[in-house]
Scaffold this active site. Structure first.
Site, PDB file in Angstrom:
ATOM      1  N   TYR A  91      -0.269  23.874 -36.107  1.00 36.45           N
ATOM      2  CA  TYR A  91       0.046  24.876 -37.061  1.00 36.45           C
ATOM      3  C   TYR A  91       0.912  24.226 -38.069  1.00 36.45           C
ATOM      4  O   TYR A  91       2.003  23.677 -37.818  1.00 36.45           O
ATOM      5  CB  TYR A  91       0.661  26.188 -36.631  1.00 36.45           C
ATOM      6  CG  TYR A  91       1.121  26.842 -37.916  1.00 36.45           C
ATOM      7  CD1 TYR A  91       0.089  28.144 -38.007  1.00 36.45           C
ATOM      8  CD2 TYR A  91       2.344  26.685 -38.543  1.00 36.45           C
ATOM      9  CE1 TYR A  91       0.595  28.829 -39.242  1.00 36.45           C
ATOM     10  CE2 TYR A  91       2.479  27.568 -39.643  1.00 36.45           C
ATOM     11  CZ  TYR A  91       1.481  28.651 -39.981  1.00 36.45           C
ATOM     12  OH  TYR A  91       2.048  29.223 -41.007  1.00 36.45           O
ATOM     13  N   GLU A 101      -1.357  27.462 -45.605  1.00 35.09           N
ATOM     14  CA  GLU A 101      -1.328  27.295 -44.192  1.00 35.09           C
ATOM     15  C   GLU A 101      -2.558  26.619 -43.663  1.00 35.09           C
ATOM     16  O   GLU A 101      -3.889  26.928 -44.084  1.00 35.09           O
ATOM     17  CB  GLU A 101      -1.165  28.864 -43.722  1.00 35.09           C
ATOM     18  CG  GLU A 101      -1.395  29.035 -42.120  1.00 35.09           C
ATOM     19  CD  GLU A 101      -1.050  30.435 -41.808  1.00 35.09           C
ATOM     20  OE1 GLU A 101      -0.152  30.921 -41.925  1.00 35.09           O
ATOM     21  OE2 GLU A 101      -2.253  30.839 -41.590  1.00 35.09           O
TER      22      GLU A 101
END
Ligand code: GDP
Ligand code: MN
Length: 376
Positions: free
Chosen positions: A97, A185
């Site tokens: 992530y 993101e």
């Protein structure tokens, strides 16, 4: 505003971040894509597509076409699928992530990175927050390659991979700044079994207040507003639809929010947020009332004015003019204090509209009037 995955990926690609080869389609007939197996991804703005059936796989071209067709006829958590992204399926070895967002308490950007990326990142954040690395960025100092490298190393990426991945994170910050993002993101940021890294998903939220600098999204923003919201925008009125039955109008966003809270406290259900802004003249008032009343759920209107540059008599004139022309029998309750309040009150009261001194009284009154109307 939130960008679709394919838009966010286009930006990433332009900045040199590797994304899977793919194509975006709005009908199954138009697909021209040979790479199989493929992943077929619904382009919707709601999150958690994977968990709600928005991400599918296809082993051959026939399946690809069928899956695209299927997705285009479906809703993902209430959102209609209008476009589908078809991409080569990656052989995933590991999901990381990477994200940058704004820390609103500190007022600076913060980098979030984890070796436990993927669809369960929310659970990871709840259950083992220590496995998400959090580093603040001092905007004056900037974000340098060695800052990025440290973070990447801390999520377990080493050796030549470190050299490949470090620029991805520093580039993310560059995009974050240049697009005035609130959030950027990559989840998952994928290492394939062949040892290459890809942004398998991408999310960018742009701060609405900066959209004047990003004209390319103008049209898309318009589509996010409903008709009433657009009409209000053109009249310089800030309007947001809510799902209750009491129309709310005020001057100043804070006052309008407080009014909504107070009405709710007394058991009422606001139908909208409507901010006239400062120094509203008669016409803006009539426009605002007209917009608020276009919502047919509205059974009563509460107008709350804190006169500063806004003059209460001007507001009162607008209200009366509207009521006289349209002859509506929906109850209005006014609370007005400040500049020219006496004149304003006189105008309202001589036309039979009650004016309260406090927001509390006025809120209770409109809630009661609307409830009475519902009983009749
Ligand atoms: P989201 O659920 O909206 O975040 O959608 P994502 O694009 O992140 O996809 C959800 C999950 O689908 C990912 O975490 C992966 O596990 C899986 N996935 C997505 N693309 C691929 C791919 O190319 N290959 C494989 N094997 N899995 C994928
Ligand atoms: Mn994702």
């Amino acid at each position: 505003m939130r960008l679709y995955e394919h838009q966010a990926k286009d930006i990433l690609k332009r900045y040199g971040i590797k994304i899977p080869v793919g194509t975006i389609v709005d009908t199954a007939e138009k697909i021209d894509f040979d790479k199989t197996p493929a992943v077929v991804k619904a382009q919707v703005l709601v999150g958690g597509r994977g968990k709600s059936g928005g991400i599918r796989f296809a082993d051959n071209k026939d399946e690809m076409k069928k899956t695209v067709q299927q997705l285009l006829s479906e809703n993902i958590r209430g959102e209609t699928v209008k476009k589908v992204l078809v991409e080569e399926k990656l052989n995933i070895d590991h999901e990381f992530y990477l994200g940058i967002t704004l820390d609103r308490d500190k007022g600076i950007p913060v980098v979030l990175a984890s070796a436990k990326g993927g669809m369960d990142i929310e659970e990871v954040a709840m259950e083992s927050p220590q496995s998400i690395i959090k580093r603040y960025i001092d905007p004056l100092w900037g974000f340098w390659d060695f800052d990025a490298r440290k973070i990447i190393r801390d999520i377990g990426i080493k050796g030549k991979d470190l050299i490949e991945v470090t620029p991805v994170l520093s580039t993310l910050y560059k995009i974050f700044k240049e697009y005035d993002a609130e959030l950027i993101e990559i989840n998952p940021f994928v290492r394939t079994t062949e040892g290459t890294f890809f942004a398998a998903d991408a999310k960018i939220l742009i701060d609405d207040n900066s959209l004047f600098r990003h004209k390319e999204f103008e049209e898309q923003v318009q589509q996010e507003y409903n008709d009433l919201e657009l009409r209000a925008k053109m009249k310089n009125i800030a309007y947001v639809d809510l799902d209750g039955n009491i129309g709310i109008i005020g001057n100043g966003a804070g006052l309008v929010m407080a009014t909504i809270d107070t009405v709710t406290l007394y058991g009422g259900n606001p139908a909208n947020f409507c901010d006239l802004g400062g120094g509203a003249e008669k016409d803006r008032v009539t426009n605002a009332i007209d917009i608020v009343l276009s919502n047919k759920n509205v059974k009563g209107v509460f107008i709350n004015i804190m006169g500063g540059i806004t003059r209460c008599d001007e507001i009162a004139k607008g209200i009366i003019e509207y009521k006289n022309i349209k002859r509506i029998d929906i109850p209005f309750v006014i609370r007005m204090v400040g500049t020219r309040e006496d004149e304003g009150r006189k105008i309202c009261e001589s036309n039979g509209i009650p004016v309260m001194l406090t927001m509390d009284e006025a809120a209770k009154m409109i809630v009661r009037l609307v409830k009475e109307k519902e009983c009749n």
